[in-house]
Design an enzyme around this catalytic site. Structure first.
Site, PDB file in Angstrom:
ATOM      1  CB  CYS A   2     -32.717 -50.830 -55.458  1.00  0.00           C
ATOM      2  SG  CYS A   2     -31.335 -50.335 -56.293  1.00  0.00           S
ATOM      3  NE  ARG A  27     -35.413 -55.195 -50.870  1.00  0.00           N
ATOM      4  CZ  ARG A  27     -36.479 -55.923 -51.680  1.00  0.00           C
ATOM      5  NH1 ARG A  27     -37.630 -56.330 -51.216  1.00  0.00           N
ATOM      6  NH2 ARG A  27     -36.255 -55.987 -52.725  1.00  0.00           N
ATOM      7  CD1 TRP A  74     -26.567 -52.897 -52.065  1.00  0.00           C
ATOM      8  CD2 TRP A  74     -26.524 -53.507 -54.090  1.00  0.00           C
ATOM      9  NE1 TRP A  74     -25.235 -53.899 -52.342  1.00  0.00           N
ATOM     10  CE2 TRP A  74     -25.443 -54.444 -53.417  1.00  0.00           C
ATOM     11  CE3 TRP A  74     -26.635 -54.034 -55.507  1.00  0.00           C
ATOM     12  CZ2 TRP A  74     -24.632 -55.447 -53.883  1.00  0.00           C
ATOM     13  CZ3 TRP A  74     -25.857 -54.909 -56.115  1.00  0.00           C
ATOM     14  CH2 TRP A  74     -25.009 -55.820 -55.443  1.00  0.00           C
ATOM     15  CG  ASN A  99     -35.833 -51.218 -57.131  1.00  0.00           C
ATOM     16  OD1 ASN A  99     -35.345 -50.179 -56.775  1.00  0.00           O
ATOM     17  ND2 ASN A  99     -36.844 -52.023 -56.263  1.00  0.00           N
ATOM     18  N   GLY A 100     -33.124 -52.117 -60.518  1.00  0.00           N
ATOM     19  CA  GLY A 100     -32.586 -53.100 -61.864  1.00  0.00           C
ATOM     20  C   GLY A 100     -31.639 -52.388 -62.319  1.00  0.00           C
ATOM     21  CD  GLU A 478     -25.414 -71.081 -44.901  1.00  0.00           C
ATOM     22  OE1 GLU A 478     -24.795 -71.110 -45.970  1.00  0.00           O
ATOM     23  OE2 GLU A 478     -26.084 -70.401 -44.271  1.00  0.00           O
ATOM     24  CE  LYS A 482     -24.929 -67.080 -43.445  1.00  0.00           C
ATOM     25  NZ  LYS A 482     -25.882 -67.744 -44.622  1.00  0.00           N
ATOM     26  CD  GLU A 485     -23.745 -63.925 -45.598  1.00  0.00           C
ATOM     27  OE1 GLU A 485     -24.261 -64.962 -45.388  1.00  0.00           O
ATOM     28  OE2 GLU A 485     -24.119 -63.055 -46.592  1.00  0.00           O
ATOM     29  CG  HIS A 501      -6.668 -84.449 -53.881  1.00  0.00           C
ATOM     30  ND1 HIS A 501      -5.951 -85.389 -54.554  1.00  0.00           N
ATOM     31  CD2 HIS A 501      -7.644 -85.062 -53.098  1.00  0.00           C
ATOM     32  CE1 HIS A 501      -6.294 -86.643 -54.047  1.00  0.00           C
ATOM     33  NE2 HIS A 501      -7.580 -86.545 -53.457  1.00  0.00           N
ATOM     34  CE  LYS A 600     -32.657 -61.795 -45.706  1.00  0.00           C
ATOM     35  NZ  LYS A 600     -31.945 -62.983 -45.484  1.00  0.00           N
TER      36      LYS A 600
HETATM   37  O1  M6R Z   1     -33.545 -64.998 -51.394  1.00  0.00           O
HETATM   38  P1  M6R Z   1     -32.662 -66.089 -51.554  1.00  0.00           P
HETATM   39  O2  M6R Z   1     -32.551 -67.494 -51.070  1.00  0.00           O
HETATM   40  O3  M6R Z   1     -33.123 -66.500 -53.285  1.00  0.00           O
HETATM   41  O4  M6R Z   1     -31.291 -65.601 -51.784  1.00  0.00           O
HETATM   42  C1  M6R Z   1     -30.118 -66.048 -52.316  1.00  0.00           C
HETATM   43  C2  M6R Z   1     -28.810 -65.516 -51.765  1.00  0.00           C
HETATM   44  O5  M6R Z   1     -28.689 -64.307 -52.306  1.00  0.00           O
HETATM   45  C3  M6R Z   1     -28.841 -65.664 -50.177  1.00  0.00           C
HETATM   46  O6  M6R Z   1     -28.846 -66.849 -49.845  1.00  0.00           O
HETATM   47  C4  M6R Z   1     -27.099 -65.150 -49.822  1.00  0.00           C
HETATM   48  O7  M6R Z   1     -26.426 -65.970 -50.332  1.00  0.00           O
HETATM   49  C5  M6R Z   1     -27.398 -65.063 -48.412  1.00  0.00           C
HETATM   50  N1  M6R Z   1     -26.969 -63.524 -48.055  1.00  0.00           N
HETATM   51  C6  M6R Z   1     -26.441 -65.847 -47.519  1.00  0.00           C
HETATM   52  O8  M6R Z   1     -26.400 -65.646 -46.091  1.00  0.00           O
END
Ligand code: M6R
Length: 605
Positions: A2, A27, A74, A99-100, A478, A482, A485, A501, A600
């Site tokens: 949000c 975001r 959001w 927000n929240g 990672e 990627k 997501e 395993h 974001k």
């Molecule tokens: O702003 P931050 O680095 O604290 O965010 C943490 C995660 O939300 C962020 O890294 C998220 O996993 C990304 N979308 C991954 O690409």
């Protein structure tokens, strides 16, 4: 997640509010809206589409006003439908954005229903609007101060009342809110970026603050109800940094910005010095006996990578925890541990809460590795290392990750030096490697055409496995994150030795297995693991360093990395995995910069 924008001016502020929402779009959101006071009445427009649709609506309906609030939502409570979109009204007198999450909204809703309030949304937010309406006695600022005492949970709010045509009141607890200070006009926003172009002067509100902005004044009280001054800082870097330029998506632009971002993050000077982490860092570093790293998502993976560096270079015990788990488990605090929070945004609710939890347990020494100098995390920690990735718009973290790795490597070498494990020759060698990194990255970026060819194959898959070992296991994690997501392909990562395993059962001809193959001490072990995959018909896609003698053959596809890069190799090996995820997502036609369901900056728990 949000976003909030609010404004009081002597001009029509609708375009400022909508432009603010546009700047917060990256975001992630699923609906948006704007409300203004127009001829003494609140009027609004809301959309479950994009901000551009909202913009068209406000033009078509000639929505105009000098005082207003706006929001990108959001969804948490209630589906992303128009009646749940903010601003939420109470009896056509109060308009509010939030927000929240309000945890006690059910009991408040029952209490307000008892007073005759009708609820037309499924949001937790509607209770705040009605609560403020029910308590209003002619002073919105005072009412909000009283009302927020009844809220449990996290919030940043902005609210207007039809009887106070030149006032916006805001409050924050657990979600960020900043005041933008203008000339004869003032603003509120959840992120200073929203107000680029309107002002470069910001006051960052603290937890519990309630603020009133009017045409010529900003009045703040803290959580105790005491009048408070918050320093007004000039933050000039926000303007213009969000242009896409020649790239197709921000994610692509940000992947290609990495050589520049890393150059900007590598410290100047000929030495790794504790002062890079802030005043007093040398004293703090000399008194610690371990590190506790707290982070989420991609930032957590940079912490996992750093653990290898910290334990091998600085020989300091390092524990890495997912922030949202740490804050809710019973742990044994060690006052001699340095707590390191890693975050691109510096506002991630879980990481912030974990930091506060660590502090409440008696952890005195804290360090933020963060990309936003003005963020809550940087303000809450004793020490900070700022990465210079610049604004990252794509939801998928790219340049934020590799610049975090640079910062954490600098931390490992600095601690190694202080602890007598890095001598002057090694220090110079590490510095030289860091300085050469941008050029090495450019060579990796040049592999893009080969990766595009692989992405065409991946786009037709529904599952993928990623393998790495040692220092490169977090990089495979990672890579898998990627891919999932942004392309929505199910992907999992394993340390290659763990395959037998359990996960080996998944391997068939239909399973692409991405392998991170640096030319390091574990190479021969990794090759054996690759054979295990091949023997079961799995297709290997290998990013192999020069001199690994891994060659393309039936079922083994190889892209050759330009050079082996020693301890900094994880940074180089991250980039092809980013490009693979990016081009696979493009081939599948997903919304790369705003993947479904994601935000974001995750400012709610
Ligand atoms: O702003 P931050 O680095 O604290 O965010 C943490 C995660 O939300 C962020 O890294 C998220 O996993 C990304 N979308 C991954 O690409």
């Amino acid at each position: 997640m949000c976003g909030i924008v609010g404004a009081v001016a002597q001009r029509n502020i609708v375009s400022v509010l909508v432009e603010g929402l546009r700047r917060l779009e990256y975001r992630g959101y699923d609906s948006c809206g704007v409300a203004v006071l127009s001829h003494g009445e609140p009027r609004r427009a809301r959309s479950v589409s994009r901000v551009s649709d909202l913009d068209a609506q406000v033009r078509d309906t000639h929505l105009e006003g000098f005082t207003g609030i706006a929001h990108t939502r959001w969804a948490t409570h209630g589906a992303p439908v128009t009646h749940n979109a903010h601003p939420i009204f109470s009896r056509d007198a109060v308009a509010l954005v939030h927000n929240g999450i309000i945890e006690n909204y059910e009991s408040l809703r029952e209490m307000l229903r008892g007073k005759g309030y009708e609820f037309v949304s499924q949001t937790d937010t509607e209770v705040i609007a009605h609560l403020i309406h029910s308590m209003y006695r002619g002073d919105l600022f005072q009412t909000v101060r009283e009302a927020v005492k009844q809220l449990h949970g996290a919030y940043a709010i902005a609210v207007i009342h039809k009887d106070q045509p030149h006032t916006v009141v805001g409050a924050r607890q657990g979600s960020p809110l900043v005041v933008g200070v203008g000339q004869g006009e003032n603003f509120l926003a959840s992120d200073a970026l929203a107000l680029a172009g309107s002002t470069d002067r910001f006051a960052f509100l603290e937890e519990g603050d309630v603020v009133e902005i009017t045409l010529d004044g900003v009045k703040i009280v803290d959580g105790e109800g005491v009048p408070a001054q918050r320093e007004v800082r000039v933050v000039a870097a926000y303007g213009g940094a969000v242009e896409l330029g020649p790239y197709r998506h921000f994610m692509q632009k940000e992947i290609f910005e990495q050589p520049r971002a890393i150059t900007d993050t590598i410290p100047q000077g000929d030495h790794f010095d504790a002062s890079l982490f802030g005043e007093g860092a040398a004293d703090v570093f000399s008194g610690i006996d371990s590190l506790l790293i707290l982070a989420c998502g991609t930032s957590y993976y940079s912490g996992l990578t750093a653990k290898y560096w910290l334990e091998s270079v600085a020989k300091i015990p390092t524990q890495v925890e997912i922030a949202s788990e740490y804050r809710y488990r019973e742990s044994v605090p060690n006052p001699k541990a340095l707590v390191v929070v890693i975050s691109q945004s510096g506002e991630t609710a879980d990481t912030l809460a974990a930091l506060k939890h660590a502090q409440s347990l008696g952890h005195k020494h804290t360090l933020a590795v963060c990309n936003v100098a003005t963020s809550a995390m940087v303000r809450l920690t004793e020490l900070a290392f700022l990465t210079h990735a610049g604004t990252e718009i794509g939801v998928a973290s790219t340049k934020a990750f590799t610049t975090q790795l640079v910062g954490l490597f600098v931390l490992a070498v600095t601690l190694g030096k202080l602890r007598g494990h890095v001598d002057a020759t090694q220090e110079a060698a590490y510095l030289a490697q860091l300085r050469h990194l941008p050029a090495a990255l450019n060579s990796v970026l040049a592999l893009e055409p080969q990766i595009i060819a692989w992405a065409e194959e991946f786009a037709r898959k529904e599952n993928a496995l990623f393998l790495g070992r040692g220092l490169h296991y977090p990089i495979s994690l990672e890579g898998a994150l990627k891919l999932k997501e942004i392309s929505y392909i199910h992907a999992e990562a394993y340390p290659a030795g763990e395959l037998k395993h359990g996960p080996l059962a998944l391997v068939t001809e239909a399973m692409p297995v991405v392998t991170v193959a640096p030319n390091d001490a574990l190479l021969e072990k990794l090759k054996s693991n690759m054979q295990e995959v091949r023997a079961r018909g799995g297709e290997l896609y290998v990013f192999a360093d020069a001199d690994t003698r891994i060659v393309s053959e039936d079922g083994i596809h190889v892209i050759r990395m330009p050079e082996h890069y020693g301890l900094l190799s994880p940074i180089l090996h991250t980039v092809p995995l980013q490009l693979l995820a990016y081009h696979t997502a493009c081939a599948r036609g997903t919304d790369v910069d705003k993947p479904r369901n994601l935000a974001k900056s995750v400012t709610v728990e």
